[in-house]
Design a protein around this motif. Structure first.
Motif, mmCIF file in Angstrom:
data_model
loop_
_atom_site.group_PDB
_atom_site.id
_atom_site.type_symbol
_atom_site.label_atom_id
_atom_site.label_comp_id
_atom_site.label_asym_id
_atom_site.label_seq_id
_atom_site.Cartn_x
_atom_site.Cartn_y
_atom_site.Cartn_z
ATOM 1 N N PRO A 171 0.801 -1.278 0.112
ATOM 2 C CA PRO A 171 0.077 0.113 0.044
ATOM 3 C C PRO A 171 0.935 1.352 0.106
ATOM 4 N N LEU A 172 1.999 1.137 0.663
ATOM 5 C CA LEU A 172 2.728 2.573 1.016
ATOM 6 C C LEU A 172 3.270 2.774 -0.447
ATOM 7 N N ILE A 173 3.728 1.941 -1.168
ATOM 8 C CA ILE A 173 4.449 2.045 -2.485
ATOM 9 C C ILE A 173 3.375 2.565 -3.581
ATOM 10 N N ARG A 174 2.149 2.085 -3.627
ATOM 11 C CA ARG A 174 1.122 2.585 -4.425
ATOM 12 C C ARG A 174 0.706 4.035 -4.070
ATOM 13 N N GLU A 175 0.541 4.236 -2.954
ATOM 14 C CA GLU A 175 0.154 5.370 -2.323
ATOM 15 C C GLU A 175 1.148 6.660 -2.572
ATOM 16 N N ALA A 176 2.524 6.154 -2.707
ATOM 17 C CA ALA A 176 3.779 7.285 -2.923
ATOM 18 C C ALA A 176 3.506 7.549 -4.371
ATOM 19 N N ILE A 177 3.275 6.535 -5.219
ATOM 20 C CA ILE A 177 3.392 6.625 -6.545
ATOM 21 C C ILE A 177 1.841 7.668 -6.928
ATOM 22 N N ARG A 178 0.950 7.435 -6.150
ATOM 23 C CA ARG A 178 -0.408 8.284 -6.511
ATOM 24 C C ARG A 178 -0.081 9.650 -5.934
ATOM 25 N N GLU A 179 0.488 9.789 -4.840
ATOM 26 C CA GLU A 179 0.837 11.196 -4.316
ATOM 27 C C GLU A 179 1.644 12.055 -5.414
ATOM 28 N N MET A 180 2.533 11.507 -5.953
ATOM 29 C CA MET A 180 3.623 12.018 -7.066
ATOM 30 C C MET A 180 2.822 12.484 -8.285
ATOM 31 N N GLU A 181 2.003 11.371 -8.640
ATOM 32 C CA GLU A 181 1.351 11.608 -10.015
ATOM 33 C C GLU A 181 0.322 12.494 -9.594
ATOM 34 N N GLU A 182 -0.153 12.850 -8.562
ATOM 35 C CA GLU A 182 -1.254 14.012 -8.513
ATOM 36 C C GLU A 182 -0.476 15.136 -8.420
ATOM 37 N N LEU A 183 0.871 15.394 -7.895
ATOM 38 C CA LEU A 183 1.478 16.385 -7.617
ATOM 39 C C LEU A 183 2.135 16.852 -9.079
#
Length: 277
Positions: A264-276
């Motif tokens: 989950p943390l890996i997926r969430e980190a990718i999602r955060e940067m994608e939104e930024l």
């Protein structure tokens, strides 16, 4: 397919209306329509049919929705399990970030990750050019963020966060081409891209400074001391003119991790940067 797409489809199925679903998801209707179009391009059969003023699930859509609910429940269970880890079972995550992306990651993505995963030990490292593949293969890092001209690798899972272009920024001046150039430092990803762009266009400008700090490069360009080679996305000051290379230098900002890594943390980190991005 990422979990956001699953959430989008579930919201449409719940609201039976694209506009209302977009409002609930805090995105535009156009963006939601693009997600549906993306699924169609991936070869999925139609999930909805328009009936009067409502969007109804097709038989395939019902199967998809049931599967989506199951996947999201598994993600939720995994997230809770991670967050409930005792202090004796803290999972350490190593994330490596290219130099010019580090300010964005440190100031916005990292605080959100630490807040959402308080029991995780998140270590952030610098990433020099050429290190991404080696650091992933050897297990030195779990996730890397970096720019590349080739956003694919058979051994790793790549997520393209955005496409960008390397440009020359300078104050309006008829002789801007004669100015010396501010460049990223040797060994950085952006420096490699700059070297490629200059070589491909047969350019040999004078060097003014080398720095990985984009704010410094922008300051120098705004002072009129030099021009700066930077990603187009980094330049927002209207006083600077942006010049593409005669042979443009396009590249991608990507996230890469080992395949089948569904933490989950890996997926969430990718999602955060994608939104930024």
């Amino acid at each position: 397919m990422d979990t956001r797409q699953l959430e989008y489809i579930l919201e449409i199925a719940q609201e039976k209306n694209l506009s209302r679903a977009a409002e609930k998801l805090f995105i535009t209707q156009s963006a939601l329509s693009q997600q549906l179009a993306k699924l169609k391009k991936e070869g999925l059969p139609p999930l909805f049919i328009q009936s009067k003023r409502e969007m109804q699930l097709t038989d395939e859509g019902k199967i998809y929705v049931n599967g989506a609910r199951a996947i999201l429940k598994l993600e939720k269970d995994a997230m809770e399990a991670l967050q409930n880890l005792s202090s004796n079972h803290i999972r350490t995550f190593h994330i490596s970030v290219a130099a010019y992306l580090k300010p964005l990651f440190f100031m916005q993505a990292l605080p959100r990750l630490r807040h959402r995963f308080p029991q995780a030990d998140i270590r952030v490292h610098g990433l020099a050019a050429g290190q991404a593949r080696i650091s992933l293969e050897t297990g030195q890092t779990d996730l890397v963020f970096f720019p590349t001209m080739n956003p694919a690798h058979e051994l790793f899972s790549y997520t393209t966060l955005r496409e960008d272009e390397l440009v020359i920024a300078a104050l309006p001046h008829p002789f801007w081409k004669s100015l010396p150039i501010s460049l990223p430092e040797e060994g950085s990803h952006l420096r490699n891209l700059c070297s490629h762009a200059l070589s491909a266009n047969g350019l040999k400008p004078g060097y003014y400074a080398e720095t990985n700090d984009t704010a410094v490069s922008l300051h120098l360009a705004l002072s009129g001391e030099c021009a700066a080679i930077l990603p187009r996305s980094c330049i927002t000051d209207p006083k600077l003119e942006l010049h593409s290379f005669p042979q443009p230098c396009y590249f991608y900002i990507v996230a890469a991790c080992r395949k089948h890594q569904h933490l989950p943390l890996i997926r969430e980190a990718i999602r955060e940067m994608e939104e930024l991005m």
